[in-house]
Design an enzyme around this catalytic site. Structure first.
Site, PDB file in Angstrom:
ATOM      1  N   ASP A  73       1.304  -1.416  -0.169  1.00 60.11           N
ATOM      2  CA  ASP A  73       0.167   0.082   0.136  1.00 60.11           C
ATOM      3  C   ASP A  73       0.608   1.591   0.444  1.00 60.11           C
ATOM      4  O   ASP A  73       2.089   0.910   0.228  1.00 60.11           O
ATOM      5  CB  ASP A  73      -1.329   0.296   1.103  1.00 60.11           C
ATOM      6  CG  ASP A  73       0.003  -0.053   2.609  1.00 60.11           C
ATOM      7  OD1 ASP A  73       0.803   0.164   2.917  1.00 60.11           O
ATOM      8  OD2 ASP A  73      -0.706   0.018   3.353  1.00 60.11           O
ATOM      9  N   GLY A  96       0.862   4.023   1.917  1.00 65.75           N
ATOM     10  CA  GLY A  96       1.171   4.848   3.233  1.00 65.75           C
ATOM     11  C   GLY A  96       0.719   5.112   3.968  1.00 65.75           C
ATOM     12  O   GLY A  96       0.104   5.503   4.960  1.00 65.75           O
ATOM     13  N   GLY A  97      -0.696   5.742   3.224  1.00 61.45           N
ATOM     14  CA  GLY A  97      -1.733   6.989   3.085  1.00 61.45           C
ATOM     15  C   GLY A  97      -2.872   6.286   4.358  1.00 61.45           C
ATOM     16  O   GLY A  97      -3.307   6.796   5.230  1.00 61.45           O
ATOM     17  N   ASP A 129      -7.404  -7.309   0.388  1.00 66.99           N
ATOM     18  CA  ASP A 129      -6.701  -7.987   1.424  1.00 66.99           C
ATOM     19  C   ASP A 129      -7.456  -7.407   2.072  1.00 66.99           C
ATOM     20  O   ASP A 129      -8.040  -6.680   2.386  1.00 66.99           O
ATOM     21  CB  ASP A 129      -5.050  -7.191   1.145  1.00 66.99           C
ATOM     22  CG  ASP A 129      -5.425  -5.539   1.719  1.00 66.99           C
ATOM     23  OD1 ASP A 129      -5.493  -4.879   2.894  1.00 66.99           O
ATOM     24  OD2 ASP A 129      -6.416  -4.924   1.159  1.00 66.99           O
ATOM     25  N   CYS A 152     -12.630 -28.128   7.085  1.00 64.42           N
ATOM     26  CA  CYS A 152     -11.210 -27.521   6.259  1.00 64.42           C
ATOM     27  C   CYS A 152      -9.905 -28.829   5.844  1.00 64.42           C
ATOM     28  O   CYS A 152     -10.145 -29.603   6.648  1.00 64.42           O
ATOM     29  CB  CYS A 152     -10.469 -26.653   7.224  1.00 64.42           C
ATOM     30  SG  CYS A 152      -9.142 -25.997   6.858  1.00 64.42           S
ATOM     31  N   CYS A 164      -7.181 -27.597   5.806  1.00 62.91           N
ATOM     32  CA  CYS A 164      -5.593 -27.244   6.550  1.00 62.91           C
ATOM     33  C   CYS A 164      -4.508 -28.243   7.669  1.00 62.91           C
ATOM     34  O   CYS A 164      -4.820 -28.779   8.247  1.00 62.91           O
ATOM     35  CB  CYS A 164      -5.606 -25.623   7.026  1.00 62.91           C
ATOM     36  SG  CYS A 164      -6.273 -25.379   9.371  1.00 62.91           S
ATOM     37  N   CYS A 189      -6.509 -27.990  11.108  1.00 64.90           N
ATOM     38  CA  CYS A 189      -7.341 -28.755  10.952  1.00 64.90           C
ATOM     39  C   CYS A 189      -7.323 -30.441  10.951  1.00 64.90           C
ATOM     40  O   CYS A 189      -7.731 -31.149  11.158  1.00 64.90           O
ATOM     41  CB  CYS A 189      -8.799 -28.070   9.972  1.00 64.90           C
ATOM     42  SG  CYS A 189      -9.711 -27.237  10.930  1.00 64.90           S
ATOM     43  N   HIS A 242      -4.733 -21.875   9.669  1.00 60.21           N
ATOM     44  CA  HIS A 242      -6.401 -21.773   9.889  1.00 60.21           C
ATOM     45  C   HIS A 242      -7.463 -21.026   9.138  1.00 60.21           C
ATOM     46  O   HIS A 242      -7.589 -21.190   7.907  1.00 60.21           O
ATOM     47  CB  HIS A 242      -7.845 -22.625  10.517  1.00 60.21           C
ATOM     48  CG  HIS A 242      -8.544 -22.768  10.436  1.00 60.21           C
ATOM     49  ND1 HIS A 242      -9.493 -23.799  10.384  1.00 60.21           N
ATOM     50  CD2 HIS A 242      -9.738 -21.644  10.977  1.00 60.21           C
ATOM     51  CE1 HIS A 242     -10.437 -23.385   9.822  1.00 60.21           C
ATOM     52  NE2 HIS A 242     -10.842 -22.382   9.915  1.00 60.21           N
TER      53      HIS A 242
END
Lengths: 368, 368
Positions: free
Chosen positions: B90, B92-93, B264, B302, B304, B307, B333
């Protein structure tokens, strides 16, 4: 009921294999400390990747939270924490002394207040065996009284005698199972006669392994090695010898040279969360500004994940920024460093070059 | 100079590939936030294992510590943090507005005091481009003013106009490189005419991608979707569309249905450190006592690492005990869950079943 073979000796140093229900442990071995069902800041896979074959769990912490019965209902400590290799648990005695509030020791056992919520608990030799059975610990430690240091001879003797009576009760209460074992703990502070008596009494009771307790409590390395020199001849040669709560890399080297097979210590993990790195060139504090643009790995001689992929500059940044990854990466390194030291010692014993290895390693530590 | 191909469309939803100098990103894509050069509580390998192909870095944090010039001297952000896949930063603003102390906005740029040590700093469009170049960011974001919500039409218009003038300066200052690109940011709060003007002005300047800023600032999902509905027709169809700082699983689904390609958000990582789990059945707070002996994985649907290997009971214990592994496992997770959601959306778009997928997924979220 733990098979232990000594394959090679080099002076007093021994190269062995300990068989458990959850696999073998090559000795001399260092056990990372997994206090509350986790080696702090590490997944079990990360711990395995460092080369660790066995970890230590703390009975005191686990009995208070989540509780031994709960761990048993959840399938035992291995399953609970997803660690399928061997686990050794201490008896809880040491932490009762160092962490809990009001405590009272009687012939029967010890009562104490939890450091978490002040609730009252009792630990007897029989309950210590039961808890460790509930946890499904591969190596159970007897409940002992851990006297302070320094201590006069008379109270040291009384304490040691109490620990020996407890050891006998532990032996009687321990449920024998194949691939599981019970270790006795030699006490007697720095008094040769007491240490010798303690070792002989334990041998008479008969254990699967023998630990040396009451060291690394502020007596210093020289005195610790002196105690080892005096006590090791009384420790059964055919059984593993475990030096509890030790130590620095040079402590481990000195103790292996004196015939110790197993170690545990919070130093690599605790230091890892506090920016202190163990390296072949000695210790580094990664918060130091001199590392801000140092593109070397933490230890150029190390083969761990952290040293393969990250710089001192990056770890310095992570510690300054208070990022969790700082502790994760440096714990990974410190445990990796300790395991590489143990691998080096095992190889050196196999090759009959333990003294040379020790000398080279200790010389390196002085360089920084 | 970022290649972007749209392979498939299903209604407004798009399935694409964004090519960068550090590899490809399949869209719609979710970018984990790596604020200070680390996705909190995760090694880069753990982030990769969740399926993430691109992460976001925060210019504000990195310019203050360790500093952009330092990161450049250390080889750029990819090398510094050992992440070889694409990085978006990004400008920074946003953090200047939300984190820093006394700040002053002029035509030239913004001056502010660091939240770390109170030191003074300036950020201009030109400096924002320079910093992100020094970081070696694959996707650079223009510096924009981030107005508060709610805001009247007149100040919203003035703020948007300033952001558009800054966007032009950013475009002029940005150093073009193959596999690197610059994204403009559409502003204009909730005012259709302003949003449309902003999008058209950006399109006229010409960017590698177009972001929608100034949402997820408290306006609520319904109003956010309304703004998306009004602004998407003005966003160039041949370039990636990025909805900044969004959001919950249902936010992502609704936005993908409206043609957004990139996201994001700190939610999965921040929630992961605070015991909040995202699951196919909705959100869980793992500190809740009802999980103390729950042997289910965090989310039975899930795939992952967490899990596959750990129970809710174990994570409950870790959070109660304040163990770092708690945040590590639940961040793993939550990020895995988000990535699986994005994979599901991509597959559904390919198959022309996006609405069905969205409906099933959203129905599931209501179940718990």
């Amino acid at each position: 009921m733990l098979k232990f073979d000594v394959h090679a000796k080099d002076g007093a140093a021994r190269r062995g294999t300990l068989q458990t229900a959850h696999g073998a442990v090559q000795t001399p071995a260092f056990m990372p400390v997994g206090t509350a069902g986790t080696v702090k800041a590490m997944t079990p896979e990360m711990v395995k990747d460092t080369g660790a074959e066995i970890i230590l769990g703390n009975t005191y912490h686990l009995m208070l939270r989540p509780g031994a019965e709960r761990v048993a209902r959840l399938g035992g400590l291995h399953k609970f924490m997803h660690w399928d290799r061997p686990i050794l648990t201490d008896s809880g005695g040491f932490q009762v002394m160092s962490l809990s509030g009001l405590r009272k020791i009687t012939e029967e056992g010890v009562t104490f207040k939890s450091h978490l919520d002040g609730s009252s608990h009792a630990l007897t030799p029989e309950r210590a065996m039961e808890i460790q059975h509930l946890l499904d610990s591969n190596i159970t430690m007897v409940l002992d009284e851990c006297p302070p240091f320094p201590i006069e001879r008379k109270p040291a003797e009384m304490s040691m005698q109490l620990s020996m009576r407890w050891a006998k009760r532990c032996r009687e209460a321990f449920v024998k199972r194949d691939g599981y074992g019970l270790f006795g703990i030699v006490q007697g502070s720095v008094y040769p006669e007491l240490r010798k008596q303690s070792a002989e009494m334990l041998r008479e009771i008969g254990f699967d392994g023998y630990a040396i307790g009451g060291l690394a409590v502020g007596e210093g390395q020289a005195l610790m090695f002196e105690v080892l020199d005096m006590v090791m001849p009384s420790m059964p040669a055919e059984r593993p010898r475990y030096l509890m709560g030790v130590g620095t890399p040079s402590d481990l080297i000195g103790a292996v040279l004196r015939g110790v097979d197993m170690f545990d210590c919070v130093l690599p993990t605790r230091s890892g969360r506090n920016a202190k790195a163990y390296t072949h060139q000695g210790e580094l504090n990664l918060r130091n500004a001199r590392f801000a643009e140092d593109t070397n790995p933490v230890d150029p001689q190390c083969r761990c994940y952290t040293c393969k992929n990250f710089t001192r500059a990056y770890l310095h940044h992570l510690f300054k920024a208070g990022e969790m990854l700082a502790g994760m990466l440096l714990t990974t390194h410190n445990l990796g460093f300790y395991q590489q030291l143990m691998q080096g010692l095992r190889q050196a014993i196999d090759q009959g070059k333990t003294m040379e290895f020790a000398k080279d390693f200790l010389t390196g530590l002085e360089k920084d």
